[in-house]
Motif scaffolding. Sequence first.
Motif, short mmCIF file in Angstrom:
data_model
loop_
_atom_site.label_atom_id
_atom_site.label_comp_id
_atom_site.label_asym_id
_atom_site.label_seq_id
_atom_site.Cartn_x
_atom_site.Cartn_y
_atom_site.Cartn_z
N ARG B 18 -4.33 -4.40 -1.65
CA ARG B 18 -5.14 -4.14 -0.46
C ARG B 18 -4.39 -3.21 0.49
O ARG B 18 -3.21 -3.33 0.72
CB ARG B 18 -5.47 -5.46 0.22
N LYS B 19 -5.11 -2.30 1.05
CA LYS B 19 -4.49 -1.26 1.87
C LYS B 19 -3.69 -1.85 3.04
O LYS B 19 -2.72 -1.28 3.49
CB LYS B 19 -5.57 -0.34 2.43
N THR B 23 -0.23 -0.62 4.77
CA THR B 23 -0.10 -0.31 6.20
C THR B 23 1.14 -0.99 6.77
O THR B 23 1.93 -0.39 7.51
CB THR B 23 -1.34 -0.80 6.96
#
Lengths: 311, 273
Positions: B18-19, B23
């Motif tokens: 998941r991004k 991040t």
Amino acid sequence: MNSIEVNNLTKVYDSRFKKNAVTALKDFNLNVESGSIFGLLGPNGAGKTTLIKILLGITFPTKGSASILGEDISNYNVRKKIGYLPENHKFPNYLTGPEVLTYFSKLSGYENPNLNIRIDEMLALVKMDQWKKMKIKKYSKGMMQRLGLAQAMINDPELIFLDEPTDGVDPIGRKEIRDILVDVKNQGKTIFLNSHLLSEVELITDRVAILNKGIMLREGDVKELTISKELFKITIKGEPDEDNIKSALQDFLISKLEKNIVYVKLDSSDEIDKVIDSLRKNNFSILSVENQKNTLEDMFISLINETEKKI
Amino acid sequence: MKNILTLSQYTFREAMARKIFLTFFAVSSFVLILFVILFVSVSIEEMASMISVNGNEAFDFISKIVEVMKIAIIAPLFVGGLFLSIFSASSFIPNMLEKGSIDLLLSKPVSRAQIILGKFFGGFAIVLLNIAYLVVGLWLLIGVKFNVWDTSILLSIVMISFTFAVLYSLIILVGILTRSSILAMMLTYIIFFILSPVLLLRDKISILIDNVVVEYLLDGLYYIIPKTAELSNININIAQGLGIDEYQPIISSFLFMILTLALSITIFNKKDY
Ligand SMILES: Nc1ncnc2c1ncn2[C@@H]1O[C@H](COP(=O)(O)OP(=O)(O)OP(=O)(O)O)[C@@H](O)[C@H]1O
Ligand SMILES: [Mg+2]
């Protein structure tokens, strides 16, 4: 031996408001013999998925008991030998097909030193081997279903539950899946199938049960259920008077009468001679007599309609 | 045990896919790069001249500036690190409970307790890794720049991860109860940013309001709710090598975590899916 035994199973889905509680299964009893393909049929909301979920510990019964492979359903270890394809299943969408199979075989506690070979075989079996590198999130519905089937078989289970296995699969794919299921059965495994596609169920199942509103309406051999009352289509020459036909056949059950074609329902095919005798006695001449076997679908629809009327 | 490990491992993978965790790493790397730039462009002598001290006191000065820097880094790190961690972990349980996923998971030979623990340890591991990356990075930078190799800052990794574990147990409970990641996230943020800091000042509030009921209520809440504000203070202290003067916040928060996990498992054990 029975792979599945269900005793007086009742499931009530409670709701915050009592009147909205749903009885999804009511005093349900069932035995499924090992090594057979069993089909559970019923209209939407009949309770088919609920039964599978209870057997697999996803939902808990309100009353009654059940066992799979000889173990009470509360024993989660028995699920090592179970395969399951849920309806509308979702896999971790960041994985590829082979990764999904690895994940679920690990969770199933499946030990195989040649797991990768097994995974390749399974993917080839469901014709998914050309998409090995694709992530699940790009799959089409039919591809999802094929991978789902591979997933349900990856741990070499004794008992496989399939909830609408051919949902979204093209006709050729459906035929392929049927062949796979028959093959699996021939290896001595038990398959429990939920389906709406009665014509398909008819082709592969040994026994079926019909469920409506949580109540078992009928259970039996597919052949027995479809032929128990035989239907004959008799075509009469000319333009006979319908009332005359009716009076000639008053001892028999006419299920449909259309101009010169009459359908009679008999308890046994031996009675067809008597039908013909009566018609001949009344000077009708007969063009043809055909044995109309009930399809499972006919039987299903008339059964459900009958019970709907009663309720 | 094996099941918990497999489940943790895949929770970890899910997070990586998941991004949001990218991040997290990107933000951490960005902070580290900022420090590299700062350390490369400003020499120790320049820093010394800014506060005008002479050469003899240079060593003293360096340890002082490192102290100040540590406080300046550790407090925001605690808040920022936890903010991001809570944000990224709040969807683990609701995602798992989606129709079609949970059915499949529960049909496997795994107990429901193992599923909860697998999610717990998987989420914990990824946060631990993230925080460790950032803190070890800072420690290395400070070490190289000032030649001060003080390991007490590394204890921050333990404290931040521990605080996360406590809050994560609550995220899991709310997730099981409501299937809502937003709700889990909001509730945790409210405790972290508002309730815990406010309850720390409950003596002063009690004086202001002067009502026995309110006093008891605040006291009760104080002991029930995880004491993240105090954990933050403890974190600053141990990062400076000052040690821990009061263990009560750690112990009571730990108990909160154990009880919350136990409650999550009990509730999960009874739920129909
Ligand atoms: N989690 C749930 N909470 C409340 N009611 C439920 C729940 N799951 C199912 N039901 C209800 O139980 C009944 C049986 O549902 P079930 O999913 O078993 O039907 P089904 O036979 O599988 O139907 P379909 O053919 O549409 O898949 C339905 O009335 C449904 O609304
Ligand atoms: Mg269903």
